[in-house]
Design a protein around this motif. Structure first.
Motif, short mmCIF file in Angstrom:
data_model
loop_
_atom_site.label_atom_id
_atom_site.label_comp_id
_atom_site.label_asym_id
_atom_site.label_seq_id
_atom_site.Cartn_x
_atom_site.Cartn_y
_atom_site.Cartn_z
N ALA A 27 0.81 -1.22 0.00
CA ALA A 27 0.00 0.00 0.00
C ALA A 27 0.85 1.27 0.00
CB ALA A 27 -0.94 0.00 1.21
N ASP A 28 2.14 1.14 0.30
CA ASP A 28 3.03 2.31 0.29
C ASP A 28 3.40 2.74 -1.14
OD1 ASP A 28 3.01 2.32 3.00
OD2 ASP A 28 5.09 1.68 3.28
N VAL A 29 3.04 1.94 -2.13
CA VAL A 29 3.40 2.23 -3.52
C VAL A 29 2.13 2.52 -4.32
CG1 VAL A 29 4.61 1.43 -5.57
CG2 VAL A 29 5.34 0.64 -3.30
N THR A 30 2.03 3.72 -4.86
CA THR A 30 0.89 4.11 -5.68
C THR A 30 1.18 3.80 -7.14
OG1 THR A 30 0.21 5.89 -4.19
CG2 THR A 30 -0.50 6.07 -6.48
N LEU A 31 0.25 3.15 -7.79
CA LEU A 31 0.36 2.88 -9.23
C LEU A 31 -0.24 4.04 -10.01
CD1 LEU A 31 0.90 1.17 -11.73
CD2 LEU A 31 -1.25 -0.05 -11.26
N LEU A 32 0.60 4.70 -10.79
CA LEU A 32 0.15 5.77 -11.67
C LEU A 32 0.04 5.20 -13.08
CD1 LEU A 32 -0.51 8.79 -12.05
CD2 LEU A 32 1.92 9.18 -12.45
N ALA A 33 -1.17 5.12 -13.59
CA ALA A 33 -1.41 4.58 -14.93
C ALA A 33 -1.17 5.67 -15.96
CB ALA A 33 -2.84 4.05 -15.04
N VAL A 34 -0.15 5.49 -16.78
CA VAL A 34 0.23 6.52 -17.77
C VAL A 34 -0.61 6.29 -19.03
CG1 VAL A 34 2.10 7.52 -19.11
CG2 VAL A 34 2.52 6.69 -16.78
N SER A 35 -1.59 7.17 -19.20
CA SER A 35 -2.60 6.97 -20.24
C SER A 35 -2.36 7.81 -21.48
CB SER A 35 -3.99 7.25 -19.67
OG SER A 35 -3.99 8.40 -18.83
N LYS A 36 -1.18 8.42 -21.62
CA LYS A 36 -0.89 9.22 -22.81
C LYS A 36 -1.06 8.39 -24.08
CE LYS A 36 4.11 8.36 -23.05
NZ LYS A 36 5.46 8.95 -23.06
N THR A 37 -1.62 9.01 -25.10
CA THR A 37 -1.92 8.44 -26.43
C THR A 37 -3.10 7.48 -26.42
OG1 THR A 37 -0.51 6.46 -26.53
CG2 THR A 37 0.55 8.59 -27.04
N PHE A 38 -3.64 7.16 -25.25
CA PHE A 38 -4.83 6.31 -25.19
C PHE A 38 -6.05 7.19 -24.86
CE2 PHE A 38 -1.32 3.44 -24.40
CZ PHE A 38 -1.64 2.38 -25.24
N GLY A 39 -7.19 6.80 -25.35
CA GLY A 39 -8.38 7.62 -25.24
C GLY A 39 -9.08 7.52 -23.90
N ALA A 40 -10.15 8.31 -23.78
CA ALA A 40 -10.93 8.31 -22.54
C ALA A 40 -11.50 6.94 -22.23
CB ALA A 40 -12.05 9.35 -22.65
N ASP A 41 -11.83 6.16 -23.27
CA ASP A 41 -12.39 4.83 -23.04
C ASP A 41 -11.41 3.94 -22.27
OD1 ASP A 41 -14.67 5.57 -24.34
OD2 ASP A 41 -14.25 4.46 -26.19
N ALA A 42 -10.11 4.06 -22.58
CA ALA A 42 -9.11 3.27 -21.86
C ALA A 42 -9.03 3.71 -20.40
CB ALA A 42 -7.75 3.41 -22.53
N VAL A 43 -9.08 5.01 -20.16
CA VAL A 43 -9.08 5.51 -18.78
C VAL A 43 -10.31 4.99 -18.03
CG1 VAL A 43 -9.26 7.58 -17.34
CG2 VAL A 43 -7.71 7.56 -19.30
N LEU A 44 -11.46 5.06 -18.67
CA LEU A 44 -12.69 4.60 -18.01
C LEU A 44 -12.64 3.10 -17.73
CD1 LEU A 44 -15.24 6.70 -20.08
CD2 LEU A 44 -14.64 7.01 -17.66
N ALA A 45 -12.05 2.32 -18.64
CA ALA A 45 -11.91 0.88 -18.39
C ALA A 45 -11.02 0.63 -17.17
CB ALA A 45 -11.35 0.18 -19.63
N ALA A 46 -9.92 1.39 -17.08
CA ALA A 46 -9.03 1.24 -15.93
C ALA A 46 -9.72 1.71 -14.65
CB ALA A 46 -7.75 2.02 -16.17
N ALA A 47 -10.48 2.79 -14.74
CA ALA A 47 -11.20 3.30 -13.56
C ALA A 47 -12.22 2.28 -13.07
CB ALA A 47 -11.87 4.63 -13.89
N ARG A 48 -12.90 1.63 -14.01
CA ARG A 48 -13.87 0.59 -13.61
C ARG A 48 -13.17 -0.58 -12.92
NH1 ARG A 48 -16.47 2.19 -18.55
NH2 ARG A 48 -15.25 0.67 -19.74
N ALA A 49 -11.87 -0.76 -13.21
CA ALA A 49 -11.09 -1.83 -12.57
C ALA A 49 -10.43 -1.35 -11.28
CB ALA A 49 -10.04 -2.35 -13.54
N GLY A 50 -10.79 -0.16 -10.82
CA GLY A 50 -10.31 0.33 -9.54
C GLY A 50 -9.13 1.27 -9.58
N GLN A 51 -8.63 1.61 -10.79
CA GLN A 51 -7.51 2.52 -10.90
C GLN A 51 -7.99 3.96 -10.74
OE1 GLN A 51 -4.33 1.90 -10.99
NE2 GLN A 51 -3.70 4.03 -11.26
N THR A 52 -7.27 4.75 -9.92
CA THR A 52 -7.73 6.11 -9.65
C THR A 52 -6.73 7.19 -10.03
OG1 THR A 52 -6.90 5.97 -7.37
CG2 THR A 52 -9.22 5.39 -7.73
#
Length: 233
Positions: A27-52
């Motif tokens: 829990a001391d390590v935050t995962l930052l999902a680097v979404s450059k070049t990917f669209g909003a749909d990819a971000v929303l898919a990751a968000a639905r999987a719990g990525q914030t």
């Protein structure tokens, strides 16, 4: 389970294993999902999987994506990190739309972010980018100039200096990867010993995540291992 969801789980498992080996809580390590070049749909898919937490490099692309994601998720709950180079004429929208900035390397840029951060928003979280490998082609403050920059940024209103970020020279050997991250951690610890209240080491990407976690990373920036190969055409 979607591909993005499967990939996220694999990356989380890798972080957890590295943290276990380093005798650190995952829990001391935050995962930052680097979404450059990917669209909003990819971000929303990751968000639905719990990525914030999401990282963006290209400002206009990021602003369009943030707007689209906010329409789809009006309840919010996501944190946006700017992790690309910062030009002076781009500081206002960065100050207005992001929660974190990882790539501050000059006092001038920090001062503009401070002046342009809206008063109604929380303080903007700042990491100073350090050119830890001394590469001429890389951005970042030199280790020698870091203490003065850190002291200056720590004094600016509407900013909160959180820590350091680096993108070391690529290495395939884990031991060599760890050397660069250990150098950044030593600079971080020295700044803390000098009285700065830091808590963040943003280091490690898809190819060197394990080495970064072993050396104390608190944020790892992972893109291709989550979203797949990028198409820059």
């Amino acid at each position: 389970m979607s591909t993005i969801e499967q990939n996220l789980q694999a990356v989380r498992d890798a972080i957890a294993q590295a943290a276990f080996d380093a005798q650190r809580p995952p829990a001391d390590v935050t995962l930052l999902a680097v979404s450059k070049t990917f669209g909003a749909d990819a971000v929303l898919a990751a968000a639905r999987a719990g990525q914030t937490a999401f990282g963006e490099n290209y400002l206009q692309e990021a602003l369009d994506k943030i707007a689209a994601v906010n329409l789809a998720l009006p309840q919010g709950g996501l944190a946006w990190h700017f992790i690309g180079p910062i030009q002076s004429n781009k500081t206002r929208p960065i100050a207005e739309h992001f929660d974190w900035v990882h790539t501050v390397e000059r006092e001038k840029i920090a001062a503009r972010l401070s002046e342009q951060r809206p008063a109604g928003l929380p303080d903007l979280n700042i990491c100073l980018q350090v050119n830890i490998s001394g590469e001429a082609s890389k951005s970042g403050v030199s280790p020698a100039d870091l203490p003065a920059l850190a002291r200056a940024v720590a004094q600016l209103p509407r900013l909160r200096l959180r820590g350091l970020m680096a993108i070391p020279e690529p290495e395939t050997d884990v031991k060599r990867q760890r050397l660069a991250f250990a150098q950044l951690r030593a600079l971080y610890e020295q700044l803390k010993a000098d009285g700065l209240a830091l808590d963040t080491l943003s280091m490690g990407m898809s190819a060197d995540l394990r080495a970064a976690v072993l050396e104390g990373a608190t944020i790892v920036r992972v893109g291709s291992a989550i979203f797949g190969s990028r198409n820059y055409s």
